[in-house]
Design a protein around this motif. Structure first.
Motif, PDB file in Angstrom:
ATOM      1  N   ASN A   1       0.842  -1.199   0.000  1.00  0.00           N
ATOM      2  CA  ASN A   1       0.000   0.000   0.000  1.00  0.00           C
ATOM      3  C   ASN A   1       0.874   1.245   0.000  1.00  0.00           C
ATOM      4  O   ASN A   1       1.177   1.820   1.051  1.00  0.00           O
ATOM      5  CB  ASN A   1      -0.929  -0.019   1.224  1.00  0.00           C
ATOM      6  CG  ASN A   1      -2.041   0.998   1.085  1.00  0.00           C
ATOM      7  OD1 ASN A   1      -2.410   1.382  -0.019  1.00  0.00           O
ATOM      8  ND2 ASN A   1      -2.587   1.438   2.201  1.00  0.00           N
TER       9      ASN A   1
ATOM     10  N   ASP B   1      -3.363   1.660  -6.185  1.00  0.00           N
ATOM     11  CA  ASP B   1      -3.046   0.319  -5.706  1.00  0.00           C
ATOM     12  C   ASP B   1      -4.127  -0.669  -6.146  1.00  0.00           C
ATOM     13  O   ASP B   1      -5.189  -0.277  -6.643  1.00  0.00           O
ATOM     14  CB  ASP B   1      -2.918   0.319  -4.180  1.00  0.00           C
ATOM     15  CG  ASP B   1      -1.662   1.051  -3.721  1.00  0.00           C
ATOM     16  OD1 ASP B   1      -0.611   0.835  -4.339  1.00  0.00           O
ATOM     17  OD2 ASP B   1      -1.737   1.850  -2.769  1.00  0.00           O
TER      18      ASP B   1
ATOM     19  N   ASN C   1      -5.774  -2.893  -1.086  1.00  0.00           N
ATOM     20  CA  ASN C   1      -5.023  -1.643  -0.999  1.00  0.00           C
ATOM     21  C   ASN C   1      -5.646  -0.549  -1.858  1.00  0.00           C
ATOM     22  O   ASN C   1      -5.404   0.642  -1.631  1.00  0.00           O
ATOM     23  CB  ASN C   1      -3.572  -1.855  -1.433  1.00  0.00           C
ATOM     24  CG  ASN C   1      -2.814  -2.757  -0.485  1.00  0.00           C
ATOM     25  OD1 ASN C   1      -3.109  -2.806   0.703  1.00  0.00           O
ATOM     26  ND2 ASN C   1      -1.848  -3.494  -0.996  1.00  0.00           N
TER      27      ASN C   1
ATOM     28  N   GLY D   1      -5.786  -0.690   3.008  1.00  0.00           N
ATOM     29  CA  GLY D   1      -4.470  -1.285   3.165  1.00  0.00           C
ATOM     30  C   GLY D   1      -4.019  -1.281   4.618  1.00  0.00           C
ATOM     31  O   GLY D   1      -4.619  -0.648   5.480  1.00  0.00           O
TER      32      GLY D   1
ATOM     33  N   SER E   1      -3.324   1.729   6.725  1.00  0.00           N
ATOM     34  CA  SER E   1      -4.233   2.431   5.825  1.00  0.00           C
ATOM     35  C   SER E   1      -3.686   3.809   5.482  1.00  0.00           C
ATOM     36  O   SER E   1      -3.112   4.493   6.325  1.00  0.00           O
ATOM     37  CB  SER E   1      -5.611   2.570   6.482  1.00  0.00           C
ATOM     38  OG  SER E   1      -6.488   3.301   5.653  1.00  0.00           O
TER      39      SER E   1
END
Length: 544
Positions: free
Chosen positions: A360, A394, A398, A447, A450
């Motif tokens: 990510n 991504d 992700n 992800g 995150s």
């Protein structure tokens, strides 16, 4: 006959209704899709966009149909007519340049309309045409094969490339007729096809010390296109054993977030931002001969030049290292052909498959497509006041994004199609509570960890008549009683009321203006200068 005409008319009405329902369904779903061939000329019709959205030509001036996209490069190929609402090509589009070798190719953008504000996702699929011929990476291939090589031995030779996809891509190889060799087509895990030369009959250097054969690559187009290369085969004296790789196939998984140097013989992990020189994999081959015939050198076989820019191999050790940074969003896997050659000219080959694992490393991107501001305070709940698009480069979880509004506000977020969102009113707006609303749009992916991004959205409220002034502006405590107050000198026509009788005052006081910056009462005629306030000590109560 009359009955038949009635049935035909009824059938026509049913067909028309079905067509209208189909159009409404596509517009209601918020998604439209068109399909065009690549290389379509400028000005070519893509589709009746306005009609498919349920708009007639007379609606277009008021609805202000336009195109928008988070990636402006997508919009350079398309334009919408302001008169007909049709979607046209504004620039020739090359599928190979746009999508490379991807099996499917499409361009996506949003169609926006005003009054009321709404958004529709439009996708244009680009079909491949057979406009590219197969092309070998080299015009000539040189091989040295020992005369004692047994029939059945295989040699990896030509690798051709074809920029087209599907049936228009490279399909096979043909070899010029001869008494020694045949060609077989092999397919790599990534789908690419390469030619493998197979020895059918023992060679005899004394009879034929060399051969020159034409290798042809063919695609599946109609008519097919082709490309050729020449094989130059030199028959050498005896060297009993060819090198043998420890494995026919090597596999390396390259993680974008893995620590540097955590590699072993068959599997490696490597950060996406690893510097040039980072280790990828070490291949190994052995040769049963002795002396100089057992000395092996390593190198890449027929490999596309773009892959040779990414990787480099040490000729003595077989160590493969990275030359350029990897990016999962650009390339998810690589397939390399590796050769081991001894001093006698015999060689072996194997495949090295490199898989890039996504991490990510891209935060969501928020693009404001349209904002309606100021917003009348009496708009009904559910009115669209802004449109935005959220995109994350991504993949997998992700790239999965959720979007929300931060802060207490009478607004809510409604997901549309293609990564688009609508900001709508959740309840009635009241300008007396706040003249504007400032909210933050937050986009967050799934992800680990995150990643998120945010952008501010400011909406001003537009007051409607009768709701513009606080109660203490017009308390009715002065000698004059009024239902509405305005700034000095402003003409107001929408007030319907009658003032009480004026007291007896000199004419100059009746005609004088209020001091600058004070609120003044308005006349019953609704126009002209309002009379001044004669009660000076009380004026401070009515300052702005």
């Amino acid at each position: 006959m009359a009955g038949g005409q009635r049935r035909r008319r009824a059938g026509g009405r049913v067909l028309l209704s079905a067509l209208l329902l189909g159009l409404c369904w596509r517009a209601a779903a918020g998604r439209l899709r068109y399909t065009i061939p690549e290389e379509l000329g400028r000005g070519s019709l893509v589709g009746p966009l306005a009609r498919d959205l349920g708009l007639s030509p007379v609606d277009l001036p008021a609805r202000k149909l336009r195109l928008a996209s988070a990636a402006n490069r997508q919009l350079q190929y398309f334009t919408v007519s302001g008169e007909s609402g049709n979607l046209y090509m504004s620039e020739r589009l090359d599928r190979e340049e746009m999508c490379g070798q991807a099996a499917s190719c499409s361009v996506s953008f949003e169609a926006l309309v005003q009054n009321p504000l709404n958004v529709f996702h439009v996708e244009v699929a680009i079909q491949d045409i057979n406009d590219n011929s197969p092309r070998f990476l080299r015009d000539n291939f040189y091989l040295e094969i020992n005369e004692l090589t047994s029939p059945g031995a295989r040699f990896a030779v030509g690798l051709a490339e074809d920029a087209d996809v599907g049936s228009n891509s490279l399909q096979g190889y043909e070899l010029e007729a001869n008494g020694y060799f045949a060609v077989e087509v092999k397919e790599s895990p990534d789908g690419s096809k390469f030619a493998e030369l197979v020895l059918r009959r023992a060679l005899d250097r004394e009879r034929e010390p060399s051969l020159r054969l034409v290798l042809t690559a063919l695609d599946g187009g109609d008519p097919p296109r082709s490309g050729t290369a020449q094989l130059c085969i030199n028959v050498t004296d005896a060297n009993d054993n060819a090198p043998v790789f420890a494995q026919d196939r090597y596999r390396a998984s390259l993680r974008e977030d893995a620590p540097l140097g955590s590699q072993d013989r068959y599997r490696a992990t490597l950060r996406e931002d690893a510097p040039p020189g980072s280790i990828v994999l070490n291949v190994s081959a052995s040769d049963a001969d002795a002396g100089t015939n057992a000395l092996i050198t390593y190198g890449f076989g027929e490999t596309p030049s773009k892959l040779l820019q990414k990787f480099v191999m040490d000729a003595e050790s077989g160590l493969i290292t990275l030359q350029e940074a990897l990016d999962f969003e650009d390339m998810r896997s690589f397939s390399l052909t590796v050769e081991a050659r001894d001093r006698g000219g015999l060689l072996a080959h194997c495949k090295v498959e490199v898989e890039v694992l996504d991490v990510n490393d891209n935060a969501p991107e928020i693009t404001m497509l349209s904002v309606s501001s100021p917003v009348p305070e009496d708009v009904p709940a559910g009115t669209v006041v802004a449109l935005l698009n959220v995109n994350d480069r991504d993949s997998g979880v992700n790239g999965e994004v959720s979007c929300e509004l931060s802060g207490e506000t009478p607004l809510s977020l409604v997901k549309s199609s293609g990564g688009s969102y609508k900001v709508v009113t959740a309840s009635a707006l009241d300008r007396e509570q706040a003249a504007e609303h400032r909210v933050t749009v937050v986009a967050r992916d799934r992800g680990r960890p995150s990643l998120s991004s945010s952008t501010a959205l400011v909406l001003e409220r537009l007051s409607v008549a009768g709701a513009a002034f606080p109660a203490d502006f017009c308390e009715g405590t002065l000698p004059y009683s009024y239902n509405l107050c305005v700034a000095p000198g402003r003409a107001v026509a929408e007030a319907a009321w009658l003032p009480p009788p004026l007291p007896s005052l000199p004419a100059e006081e009746l005609l004088g203006g209020a001091p600058s910056g004070k609120r003044s009462p308005i006349s019953s005629a609704g126009a002209g200068e309002p009379p001044a306030n004669p009660d000076a000590p009380q004026q401070d109560r009515y300052k702005n």
